[in-house]
Design an enzyme around this catalytic site. Structure first.
Site, PDB file in Angstrom:
ATOM      1  CE  LYS A 173     -41.601 -39.032  16.489  1.00  0.00           C
ATOM      2  NZ  LYS A 173     -41.476 -39.217  17.934  1.00  0.00           N
ATOM      3  N   GLY A 226     -34.202 -31.517  16.775  1.00  0.00           N
ATOM      4  CA  GLY A 226     -33.693 -32.693  17.486  1.00  0.00           C
ATOM      5  C   GLY A 226     -32.195 -32.800  17.314  1.00  0.00           C
ATOM      6  CB  THR A 228     -26.292 -33.094  14.875  1.00  0.00           C
ATOM      7  OG1 THR A 228     -26.425 -31.773  15.425  1.00  0.00           O
ATOM      8  CG2 THR A 228     -25.490 -33.007  13.584  1.00  0.00           C
ATOM      9  CB  ALA A 229     -27.002 -38.473  14.675  1.00  0.00           C
ATOM     10  CB  THR A 230     -32.299 -37.418  14.489  1.00  0.00           C
ATOM     11  OG1 THR A 230     -31.856 -38.021  15.689  1.00  0.00           O
ATOM     12  CG2 THR A 230     -33.633 -37.995  14.087  1.00  0.00           C
ATOM     13  CD  GLU A 248     -34.088 -24.148  14.032  1.00  0.00           C
ATOM     14  OE1 GLU A 248     -33.071 -23.926  14.713  1.00  0.00           O
ATOM     15  OE2 GLU A 248     -34.508 -23.361  13.172  1.00  0.00           O
ATOM     16  CB  CYS A 282     -30.829 -26.624  21.632  1.00  0.00           C
ATOM     17  SG  CYS A 282     -32.121 -25.387  21.462  1.00  0.00           S
ATOM     18  CD  GLU A 383     -26.571 -31.401  21.741  1.00  0.00           C
ATOM     19  OE1 GLU A 383     -26.885 -32.341  21.003  1.00  0.00           O
ATOM     20  OE2 GLU A 383     -27.224 -30.352  21.805  1.00  0.00           O
TER      21      GLU A 383
HETATM   22  P1  NDP Z   1     -33.736 -36.806  18.567  1.00  0.00           P
HETATM   23  O1  NDP Z   1     -33.039 -36.404  17.329  1.00  0.00           O
HETATM   24  O2  NDP Z   1     -33.445 -38.126  19.154  1.00  0.00           O
HETATM   25  O3  NDP Z   1     -35.306 -36.771  18.365  1.00  0.00           O
HETATM   26  C1  NDP Z   1     -36.049 -35.618  17.943  1.00  0.00           C
HETATM   27  C2  NDP Z   1     -37.383 -36.074  17.388  1.00  0.00           C
HETATM   28  O4  NDP Z   1     -37.167 -36.805  16.173  1.00  0.00           O
HETATM   29  C3  NDP Z   1     -38.149 -37.028  18.295  1.00  0.00           C
HETATM   30  O5  NDP Z   1     -39.529 -36.797  18.147  1.00  0.00           O
HETATM   31  C4  NDP Z   1     -37.727 -38.362  17.760  1.00  0.00           C
HETATM   32  O6  NDP Z   1     -38.605 -39.389  18.109  1.00  0.00           O
HETATM   33  C5  NDP Z   1     -37.731 -38.100  16.260  1.00  0.00           C
HETATM   34  N1  NDP Z   1     -36.945 -39.016  15.458  1.00  0.00           N
HETATM   35  C6  NDP Z   1     -35.912 -39.807  15.827  1.00  0.00           C
HETATM   36  N2  NDP Z   1     -35.462 -40.527  14.768  1.00  0.00           N
HETATM   37  C7  NDP Z   1     -36.204 -40.153  13.697  1.00  0.00           C
HETATM   38  C8  NDP Z   1     -36.228 -40.515  12.302  1.00  0.00           C
HETATM   39  N3  NDP Z   1     -35.371 -41.396  11.791  1.00  0.00           N
HETATM   40  N4  NDP Z   1     -37.133 -39.937  11.506  1.00  0.00           N
HETATM   41  C9  NDP Z   1     -37.975 -39.016  11.992  1.00  0.00           C
HETATM   42  N5  NDP Z   1     -38.039 -38.639  13.288  1.00  0.00           N
HETATM   43  C10 NDP Z   1     -37.153 -39.188  14.133  1.00  0.00           C
HETATM   44  O7  NDP Z   1     -33.480 -35.625  19.614  1.00  0.00           O
HETATM   45  P2  NDP Z   1     -33.903 -35.602  21.128  1.00  0.00           P
HETATM   46  O8  NDP Z   1     -35.385 -35.793  21.264  1.00  0.00           O
HETATM   47  O9  NDP Z   1     -32.972 -36.483  21.885  1.00  0.00           O
HETATM   48  O10 NDP Z   1     -33.629 -34.061  21.496  1.00  0.00           O
HETATM   49  C11 NDP Z   1     -32.411 -33.594  21.903  1.00  0.00           C
HETATM   50  C12 NDP Z   1     -31.680 -32.933  20.748  1.00  0.00           C
HETATM   51  O11 NDP Z   1     -32.457 -31.881  20.217  1.00  0.00           O
HETATM   52  C13 NDP Z   1     -30.379 -32.309  21.175  1.00  0.00           C
HETATM   53  O12 NDP Z   1     -29.382 -32.614  20.250  1.00  0.00           O
HETATM   54  C14 NDP Z   1     -30.677 -30.822  21.133  1.00  0.00           C
HETATM   55  O13 NDP Z   1     -29.555 -30.021  20.928  1.00  0.00           O
HETATM   56  C15 NDP Z   1     -31.634 -30.737  20.005  1.00  0.00           C
HETATM   57  N6  NDP Z   1     -32.415 -29.512  20.100  1.00  0.00           N
HETATM   58  C16 NDP Z   1     -32.182 -28.522  19.180  1.00  0.00           C
HETATM   59  C17 NDP Z   1     -32.867 -27.324  19.273  1.00  0.00           C
HETATM   60  C18 NDP Z   1     -32.651 -26.252  18.258  1.00  0.00           C
HETATM   61  O14 NDP Z   1     -33.503 -25.372  18.173  1.00  0.00           O
HETATM   62  N7  NDP Z   1     -31.592 -26.242  17.489  1.00  0.00           N
HETATM   63  C19 NDP Z   1     -33.831 -27.073  20.359  1.00  0.00           C
HETATM   64  C20 NDP Z   1     -33.989 -28.190  21.242  1.00  0.00           C
HETATM   65  C21 NDP Z   1     -33.291 -29.366  21.106  1.00  0.00           C
HETATM   66  P3  NDP Z   1     -38.304 -40.289  19.422  1.00  0.00           P
HETATM   67  O15 NDP Z   1     -38.153 -39.363  20.582  1.00  0.00           O
HETATM   68  O16 NDP Z   1     -39.499 -41.121  19.508  1.00  0.00           O
HETATM   69  O17 NDP Z   1     -37.044 -41.044  19.096  1.00  0.00           O
END
Ligand code: NDP
Length: 479
Positions: A173, A226, A228-230, A248, A282, A383
């Protein structure tokens, strides 16, 4: 543009019959719709993947490799199409999509296509006991890959390529905010001869589609990038189901600048490490610590260089800064400017939404430099993930190191110095998974990638990713 799920090699509308609007960040206009897939859609994707796994897991590494290399070639062949789609969907400057995002997506498939032919496992012989142990590395089965919106195709393929290279089948996804390039990838996979069901892409919200993947009882591993909370919520769900997890997550990376550095290289790179992709990487260095003896000079030069960046339409080749990804994200960034003012920091540059002519509803925000009065404040501890950096001076190495480490995150850190002893000391003591000395975001796909503390669990990249996507089985033979 109507985006559909890619299940069993075919493009299908969602069984949920639910759709989400897709916005163009450059003008705030809806330009497409995407499925909000439910559990039945994820189940259909899972069934296709499980069926395909029976043959894909037995396909030779050479054959898998050939298909991955073909996917890589086809992404390169259609790179303009992908880059334009990525820039429009995400708001990033077209030049960045063309030079970073799309070439890197092609490299991910090429790298793991090659790596799988070199992957190996261990064997331990004990001739005196007439025993040999050897370890099989078998694909896990059906795995889930969930990726964010900041580097959409780049991070999507970073997970999918090693997963399928290792013989797994995937239910993936992309972020619902940036679904288009993942959608285009389906067609490329078909053209490259990837058997139907090896890769299945379901679109939708994290709370519905993402959650359905994470809770699926037979999807045995989840690779997630994505917030940290997610990540914490996914871990809570997946741990009692004994799923393998790679997380990550977020970052709040320090950029530590010493007076003895190569100043021009440092300042040019610091502009990039602060504001590339509107600061939505990130790895961006969002907390800048500068040795006091060069602090005022740095401040003047940095402001001048950042002022010269051109904010404009993502499709304009001369734009350095495009739009941030969504209205929600723009509001989050604006809220942090209010917090900065309430915390009595000094906004040295930026801090406002930008109206780009004829695109006043686009999500543009000025590159912003905030001089903070302490590291112990929300601006330095949380962040923001936008075009906002903080700067503050330091006097001693220990002070710089302590401030750098005094944060809940630990993804990456950059140090600028020509002092070898100091660079070795910081490399050893900085709490982060990735350290750059005198550079930033210089990547080698063979190296382990990931964070410590609240920035994640596990490592991706190189053989680490292939290890994550395989299960070890040790066999002991007495002869
Ligand atoms: P989110 O955590 O909001 O979302 C990441 C993905 O997870 C999206 O596809 C999202 O869907 C999905 N998602 C959200 N809730 C759930 C759930 N309960 N169960 C399963 N999947 C879920 O992050 P963002 O998209 O806002 O990305 C930004 C974040 O990603 C920043 O914190 C950034 O630091 C981090 N990041 C980390 C990296 C690393 O390598 N460490 C690299 C790049 C980014 P949807 O978008 O539809 O809500």
């Amino acid at each position: 543009m109507e985006i559909r799920n890619y299940i069993n090699g075919a493009f299908t509308p969602p069984q949920s019959k639910l759709w989400i609007d897709n916005y163009n960040p450059s003008n705030g206009v809806i330009y497409g719709k995407i499925p909000n897939s439910n559990q039945s859609d994820v189940e259909a994707a899972y069934q296709a993947a499980a069926q395909s796994f029976k043959t894909w897991s037995k396909t030779s590494a050479e054959k898998r490799s050939k298909i991955l290399l073909k996917i890589s070639d086809l992404i390169e062949k259609h790179s303009s199409l992908f880059a334009e789609a990525e820039s429009k969907d995400n708001g990033k400057p077209i030049t960045l999509a063309k030079t970073v995002d799309i070439p890197r997506a092609a490299s991910n498939f090429r790298f793991f296509g090659n790596a799988i032919t070199q992957f190996y496992s261990e064997s331990h012989s004990n001739t005196s006991a007439q025993v040999i142990n050897y370890t099989l590395r078998q694909p896990i089965g059906v795995v889930g890959c969930i990726s964010p919106w900041n580097l959409p195709l780049y991070l999507f393929t970073w997970k999918i390529a090693p997963a399928i290279a290792a013989g797994n089948c995937v239910v993936a996804k992309p972020s619902e905010v940036t679904p288009v390039t993942a959608y285009l990838l389906g067609d490329i996979c078909n053209k490259a001869g990837l058997p139907p069901g090896v890769l299945n892409i379901v679109h939708g919200l994290g709370s519905t589609t993402g959650q359905a993947i994470v809770t699926h009882p037979n999807i045995k591993a989840i690779s997630f990038t994505g917030g940290t909370a997610t990540g914490a919520s996914i871990a809570k769900t997946a741990a009692p189901m004994f799923k393998k997890l790679s997380l990550e997550l977020g970052g709040k990376n320090p950029n530590i600048i010493f007076a003895d550095c190569d100043y021009q290289t440092m300042i040019n790179t610091t502009v990039k490490s602060s504001f590339a992709n509107q600061g939505q990487i990130c790895l961006c260095g969002s907390r800048i610590f500068v040795e006091r003896s060069i602090y005022n000079k740095f401040k003047t030069d940095f402001i001048a260089k950042v002022k010269a960046l051109k904010i404009g339409l993502p499709s304009d080749k001369t734009s350095n800064i495009g739009a941030v990804v969504s209205k929600t994200h723009l509001i989050k960034i604006q809220d942090y400017i209010i917090i900065a003012k309430a915390e009595k920091h000094t906004i040295l540059l930026g801090g406002n939404k930008v109206n780009v002519k004829n695109n006043e509803d686009g999500y543009y925000f000025e590159p912003t430099i905030i001089e903070v009065n302490s590291n112990d404040c929300r601006i330095n501890q949380e962040e923001i993930f936008g075009p906002v950096v903080s700067i503050m001076p330091f006097d001693t190495d220990e002070e710089a190191l302590n401030m750098a480490n005094d944060v809940k995150y630990g993804l990456s850190a950059t140090v600028w110095t020509n002092n070898l002893k100091r660079s070795m000391y910081f490399s050893e003591h900085l709490q982060a998974g990735i350290i750059w000395i005198n550079t930033w975001m210089t990547r080698d796909l063979r190296t382990p990638f990931g964070g410590v503390k609240a920035s994640g669990v596990g490592r991706e990249g190189g053989f680490e990713a292939l290890r994550f996507f395989t299960e070890q089985k040790n066999i002991c033979i007495k002869y």
